[in-house]
Design an enzyme around this catalytic site. Sequence first.
Site, PDB file in Angstrom:
ATOM      1  N   GLN A 158       0.832  -1.202   0.000  1.00 18.40           N
ATOM      2  CA  GLN A 158       0.000   0.000   0.000  1.00 18.40           C
ATOM      3  C   GLN A 158       0.869   1.256   0.000  1.00 18.40           C
ATOM      4  OE1 GLN A 158      -2.185   2.020   3.210  1.00 18.40           O
ATOM      5  NE2 GLN A 158      -4.053   1.421   2.111  1.00 18.40           N
TER       6      GLN A 158
ATOM      7  N   TYR B 230      -6.943  10.914   3.467  1.00 19.08           N
ATOM      8  CA  TYR B 230      -5.517  11.141   3.242  1.00 19.08           C
ATOM      9  C   TYR B 230      -5.300  12.043   2.012  1.00 19.08           C
ATOM     10  CZ  TYR B 230      -4.457   7.563   6.759  1.00 19.08           C
ATOM     11  OH  TYR B 230      -4.345   6.864   7.929  1.00 19.08           O
TER      12      TYR B 230
ATOM     13  N   HIS C  23     -10.686   9.903   8.509  1.00 19.12           N
ATOM     14  CA  HIS C  23     -10.296   9.689   9.907  1.00 19.12           C
ATOM     15  C   HIS C  23     -10.856  10.763  10.829  1.00 19.12           C
ATOM     16  CE1 HIS C  23      -8.104   6.105   9.360  1.00 19.12           C
ATOM     17  NE2 HIS C  23      -7.136   6.629   8.643  1.00 19.12           N
TER      18      HIS C  23
ATOM     19  N   ARG D  84     -16.298  -4.138   8.862  1.00 18.38           N
ATOM     20  CA  ARG D  84     -17.092  -4.985   9.767  1.00 18.38           C
ATOM     21  C   ARG D  84     -17.637  -6.241   9.080  1.00 18.38           C
ATOM     22  NH1 ARG D  84     -17.823  -6.652  13.396  1.00 18.38           N
ATOM     23  NH2 ARG D  84     -19.654  -6.028  14.597  1.00 18.38           N
TER      24      ARG D  84
ATOM     25  N   ARG E 171      -8.632  -6.891  10.205  1.00 19.81           N
ATOM     26  CA  ARG E 171      -8.563  -7.381  11.583  1.00 19.81           C
ATOM     27  C   ARG E 171      -8.964  -8.848  11.711  1.00 19.81           C
ATOM     28  NH1 ARG E 171     -12.192  -3.066  14.405  1.00 19.81           N
ATOM     29  NH2 ARG E 171     -13.415  -3.593  12.565  1.00 19.81           N
TER      30      ARG E 171
ATOM     31  N   GLN F 226      -8.719  -3.057  20.636  1.00 22.72           N
ATOM     32  CA  GLN F 226      -7.877  -2.861  21.824  1.00 22.72           C
ATOM     33  C   GLN F 226      -6.400  -3.204  21.613  1.00 22.72           C
ATOM     34  OE1 GLN F 226     -11.317  -4.214  24.643  1.00 22.72           O
ATOM     35  NE2 GLN F 226      -9.490  -4.002  25.885  1.00 22.72           N
TER      36      GLN F 226
ATOM     37  N   LYS G 132     -13.180  10.964  40.592  1.00 25.00           N
ATOM     38  CA  LYS G 132     -12.121  11.791  39.973  1.00 25.00           C
ATOM     39  C   LYS G 132     -12.735  13.029  39.329  1.00 25.00           C
ATOM     40  CE  LYS G 132     -10.659   8.314  37.390  1.00 25.00           C
ATOM     41  NZ  LYS G 132     -11.080   7.090  38.054  1.00 25.00           N
TER      42      LYS G 132
ATOM     43  N   TRP H 117     -14.072   7.699  22.369  1.00 25.84           N
ATOM     44  CA  TRP H 117     -14.917   8.804  21.907  1.00 25.84           C
ATOM     45  C   TRP H 117     -16.290   8.281  21.465  1.00 25.84           C
ATOM     46  CZ3 TRP H 117     -16.923   9.185  16.928  1.00 25.84           C
ATOM     47  CH2 TRP H 117     -16.365   8.335  15.961  1.00 25.84           C
TER      48      TRP H 117
ATOM     49  N   GLU I  87      -5.917  -4.760  36.273  1.00 25.67           N
ATOM     50  CA  GLU I  87      -5.667  -4.991  34.847  1.00 25.67           C
ATOM     51  C   GLU I  87      -6.628  -6.010  34.286  1.00 25.67           C
ATOM     52  OE1 GLU I  87      -1.743  -5.409  33.457  1.00 25.67           O
ATOM     53  OE2 GLU I  87      -0.942  -4.150  35.039  1.00 25.67           O
TER      54      GLU I  87
ATOM     55  N   ALA J 180      -9.664  -8.216  29.013  1.00 24.87           N
ATOM     56  CA  ALA J 180      -9.549  -9.464  28.268  1.00 24.87           C
ATOM     57  C   ALA J 180      -8.237  -9.527  27.496  1.00 24.87           C
ATOM     58  CB  ALA J 180     -10.733  -9.586  27.332  1.00 24.87           C
TER      59      ALA J 180
HETATM   60  P1  NAP Z   1     -12.117   0.427  36.353  1.00 32.89           P
HETATM   61  O1  NAP Z   1     -11.807   0.786  34.973  1.00 32.89           O
HETATM   62  O2  NAP Z   1     -11.011   0.248  37.320  1.00 32.89           O
HETATM   63  O3  NAP Z   1     -13.142   1.505  36.905  1.00 32.89           O
HETATM   64  C1  NAP Z   1     -13.632   1.463  38.190  1.00 32.89           C
HETATM   65  C2  NAP Z   1     -14.456   2.720  38.462  1.00 32.89           C
HETATM   66  O4  NAP Z   1     -14.876   2.687  39.806  1.00 32.89           O
HETATM   67  C3  NAP Z   1     -13.709   3.989  38.278  1.00 32.89           C
HETATM   68  O5  NAP Z   1     -14.581   4.908  37.637  1.00 32.89           O
HETATM   69  C4  NAP Z   1     -13.387   4.462  39.683  1.00 32.89           C
HETATM   70  O6  NAP Z   1     -13.417   5.857  39.582  1.00 32.89           O
HETATM   71  C5  NAP Z   1     -14.495   3.851  40.492  1.00 32.89           C
HETATM   72  N1  NAP Z   1     -14.096   3.394  41.829  1.00 32.89           N
HETATM   73  C6  NAP Z   1     -12.988   2.706  42.190  1.00 32.89           C
HETATM   74  N2  NAP Z   1     -12.983   2.456  43.489  1.00 32.89           N
HETATM   75  C7  NAP Z   1     -14.109   2.990  43.993  1.00 32.89           C
HETATM   76  C8  NAP Z   1     -14.656   3.066  45.298  1.00 32.89           C
HETATM   77  N3  NAP Z   1     -14.049   2.536  46.352  1.00 32.89           N
HETATM   78  N4  NAP Z   1     -15.822   3.699  45.440  1.00 32.89           N
HETATM   79  C9  NAP Z   1     -16.460   4.243  44.403  1.00 32.89           C
HETATM   80  N5  NAP Z   1     -15.979   4.217  43.147  1.00 32.89           N
HETATM   81  C10 NAP Z   1     -14.820   3.594  42.949  1.00 32.89           C
HETATM   82  O7  NAP Z   1     -12.922  -0.917  36.410  1.00 32.89           O
HETATM   83  P2  NAP Z   1     -14.101  -1.455  35.509  1.00 32.89           P
HETATM   84  O8  NAP Z   1     -14.932  -0.385  34.932  1.00 32.89           O
HETATM   85  O9  NAP Z   1     -14.763  -2.444  36.383  1.00 32.89           O
HETATM   86  O10 NAP Z   1     -13.359  -2.151  34.352  1.00 32.89           O
HETATM   87  C11 NAP Z   1     -12.515  -3.234  34.645  1.00 32.89           C
HETATM   88  C12 NAP Z   1     -11.591  -3.551  33.513  1.00 32.89           C
HETATM   89  O11 NAP Z   1     -12.335  -3.998  32.418  1.00 32.89           O
HETATM   90  C13 NAP Z   1     -10.770  -2.372  33.086  1.00 32.89           C
HETATM   91  O12 NAP Z   1      -9.416  -2.740  33.176  1.00 32.89           O
HETATM   92  C14 NAP Z   1     -11.127  -2.167  31.666  1.00 32.89           C
HETATM   93  O13 NAP Z   1      -9.957  -2.103  30.882  1.00 32.89           O
HETATM   94  C15 NAP Z   1     -11.903  -3.395  31.249  1.00 32.89           C
HETATM   95  N6  NAP Z   1     -13.030  -2.982  30.430  1.00 32.89           N
HETATM   96  C16 NAP Z   1     -12.802  -2.265  29.323  1.00 32.89           C
HETATM   97  C17 NAP Z   1     -13.844  -1.847  28.546  1.00 32.89           C
HETATM   98  C18 NAP Z   1     -13.601  -1.062  27.314  1.00 32.89           C
HETATM   99  O14 NAP Z   1     -14.455  -0.416  26.833  1.00 32.89           O
HETATM  100  N7  NAP Z   1     -12.437  -1.077  26.735  1.00 32.89           N
HETATM  101  C19 NAP Z   1     -15.136  -2.145  28.904  1.00 32.89           C
HETATM  102  C20 NAP Z   1     -15.350  -2.863  30.052  1.00 32.89           C
HETATM  103  C21 NAP Z   1     -14.294  -3.266  30.814  1.00 32.89           C
HETATM  104  P3  NAP Z   1     -13.282   6.863  40.792  1.00 32.89           P
HETATM  105  O15 NAP Z   1     -12.243   6.256  41.699  1.00 32.89           O
HETATM  106  O16 NAP Z   1     -12.886   8.146  40.160  1.00 32.89           O
HETATM  107  O17 NAP Z   1     -14.625   6.936  41.387  1.00 32.89           O
HETATM  108 FE1  SF4 Z   2     -10.181  -7.619  16.089  1.00 33.29          FE
HETATM  109 FE2  SF4 Z   2      -9.903  -6.723  18.604  1.00 33.29          FE
HETATM  110 FE3  SF4 Z   2      -8.171  -8.435  17.520  1.00 33.29          FE
HETATM  111 FE4  SF4 Z   2      -8.225  -5.911  16.692  1.00 33.29          FE
HETATM  112  S1  SF4 Z   2      -7.698  -6.618  18.735  1.00 33.29           S
HETATM  113  S2  SF4 Z   2      -8.075  -7.720  15.423  1.00 33.29           S
HETATM  114  S3  SF4 Z   2     -10.388  -5.521  16.759  1.00 33.29           S
HETATM  115  S4  SF4 Z   2     -10.307  -8.816  17.976  1.00 33.29           S
END
Ligand code: NAP
Ligand code: SF4
Length: 681
Positions: free
Chosen positions: A103, A169, A255, A291, A314, A342, A570, A584, A664, A667
């Site tokens: 490309q 682009y 983009h 998709r 992907r 991710q 926060k 976003w 952490e 997945a």
């Molecule tokens: P997280 O990302 O650690 O968020 C926890 C939330 O709870 C934060 O908003 C935190 O903000 C709040 N919190 C923490 N301790 C607290 C307390 N004692 N009292 C009240 N609030 C508290 O955890 P999660 O949302 O459960 O996600 C877990 C994992 O799953 C993450 O690592 C994430 O990467 C992954 N995940 C990712 C996606 C995605 O879209 N990429 C979607 C789902 C899950 P404050 O402390 O500011 O209140």
């Molecule tokens: Fe597909 Fe997610 Fe793997 Fe990217 S990381 S190739 S979007 S499954």
Amino acid sequence: MHSAFPHLLAPLDLGFVRLRNRVLMGSMHTGLEDDPKHFPRLEAYFAERARGQVGLIVTGGFAPNVEGWAAPFSGRLTTRGTAAKHAPITRAVHAEGGHVALQILHTGRYGYHPLAVSASRLRSPISPFMPRALGARGIERQIRAFVRCAVLAREAGYDGVEIMGSEGYFINQFLVEHVNRRDDAWGGSYANRMRLPVEIVTRTREAVGPDFILVYRLSMLDLVPDGSDWNEVVQLAQAVERAGATIINTGIGWHEARIPTIATSVPRAAFAWVTRKLKGQVAIPLCTTNRINTPDVAERLLAEGAADMVSMARPLLADPDFVAKAASGRADEINTCIACNQACLDHVFQRKVASCLVNPRAGHETELRYARAPSRKRIAVVGAGPAGLACATVLAGRGHAVDLFEAGDDIGGQFNLALRVPGKEEFRETLRYFRRRLEVTGVRLHLGTRATVASLLDGTHDEIVLSTGVVARDPAIPGADEHRASGRVLDYAEALLGRRPIGARVAVVGAGGIGFDVAEYLVTGAHSPSLDVELWQREWGVTDPELARGGLAAPQIEPAARKVYLLQRKSTPLGKDLGKTTGWIHRASLKMKRVEMIGDVRYERIDERGLHVSFGEARTQPTVFEVDTVVLCAGQESVRDLDAPLRAAGRRVHVIGGADVAAELDAKHAIDQGSRLAARL
Ligand code: NAP
Ligand code: SF4
């Protein structure tokens, strides 16, 4: 051909070359393009996909000159010396019976560097660098650079090039008036504005000869204000065909567009209608994209005549054997891309090597190998969430005897929650994959079996892997416990599993990934827009470019199913730490549904009126959110109570996934850690 996918697997005869099927591996930057010292990794990466029977591979973008760089020192092909370094890549693909095109990507004003150039001196919303407006001689230099790059690609052994004319682009920047303000022979009328791509294709064809694949990636739906209209798209396609293109590939969305085009919440094949619209207007093959992640979807599109080829990028990171599995009646074994971004796009934006959440080997083929184990061990894996599933299946695939214990009545762990979130339905595919993979590799699965210290000490296993996951953190808000029994206070698992009725007004405590997911679940009505292309288009304001330039319409948003307040302690903007390329979208989606996102909150108590809060360290502005339900999404804590006693008893124990580091729990980390451990045991 006796296959479930006769259209997908049908060869494509281009006159001078025959592609073995209709699968084009779409261009995807991996981060390995930027330095030839990484080319051996790129070679292994592409060879594996060619072995998996991809029809035509397109590499990540290479700039034709420094002005076209994506960022300083990103990959470019400008000399014979560099071309020679590409030769092992093309040889490796050919040795596997595949075809590969390079490309050519000139980023124009998207370039993240001070040498960027464009049609006019107008900064893009996604780069801080002001581009230099090119003079006529400058334009001529860019055209020559494209041609030289194609000639060098041919020297390097490539079967063709893809000229990147979409996604906003350089070439795209000449096509639309709001970026091209010129009044010379390269601006003004559409004939002038499209002169650049036509010149590039014409002169490239002259230079490379007739027997070289020229894919032109054409922006068929810009999704930006004042983008191209349909008449212009057709004119350009016909001109590019006359100029010597072999295949036209589809580009969707610049983009800088504020409409998601490839995220998991975008319905499958949501944009195939655009390619189909161009069918019949040109005679050369058309490739559709975005998709498309299963052979069934790809087959249906080709059978319906939406396109002649299907581009997947992907999905081939997720499973290099996608085509081979489809061809050998093993489509149910495909590791499906869940469009999470991710480990692929998010990594690229963080300047890390792209990989894949469901396949950590992607981009790491030379270093992460699942070789046959030298001796067969008996291994217990405790917990069948993503970490345990990845670990158990890789271990068994390597020849170990694996027992996988799961206390629940099904596999999946936190994935069973994720797949209930509107827009995350694809997670079902990962569970389908693992379910099948457990069978294929011969893992002994023990559902409804809680492994205990005593049961694991019975001497049956040489190694023990703990992937026992997490429990939801209790934020200990005064009054919460009293209201749990009545269902006024729920944790996120109870909410997503639909175990309790949820009221019309809801406060979500915690705005991490799960808080956002739960809010999305709460505001979505009976139909998930991700499963309904028309509903999704209405909500995001996507329409036919014959009706409106760029395909943009006023969004028509379904009312939210509930009033939701999303809260965090926060004071930073909510959702700041969500994925680079998808955060976003989550924020925009909740805004559309009028979710109130509030930070700097202190949780005071929960009572019959609702959730009482104050603000800031000083705990000012006491406020009550008069809600029916409070959903707790305050993160997790690790579950690893088996660890210490097993170690004390002298057993070899490994802890992975959320059980290892709850913070952490995600997945990507879980599957990567599980797979890497399994590769070395
Ligand atoms: P997280 O990302 O650690 O968020 C926890 C939330 O709870 C934060 O908003 C935190 O903000 C709040 N919190 C923490 N301790 C607290 C307390 N004692 N009292 C009240 N609030 C508290 O955890 P999660 O949302 O459960 O996600 C877990 C994992 O799953 C993450 O690592 C994430 O990467 C992954 N995940 C990712 C996606 C995605 O879209 N990429 C979607 C789902 C899950 P404050 O402390 O500011 O209140
Ligand atoms: Fe597909 Fe997610 Fe793997 Fe990217 S990381 S190739 S979007 S499954």
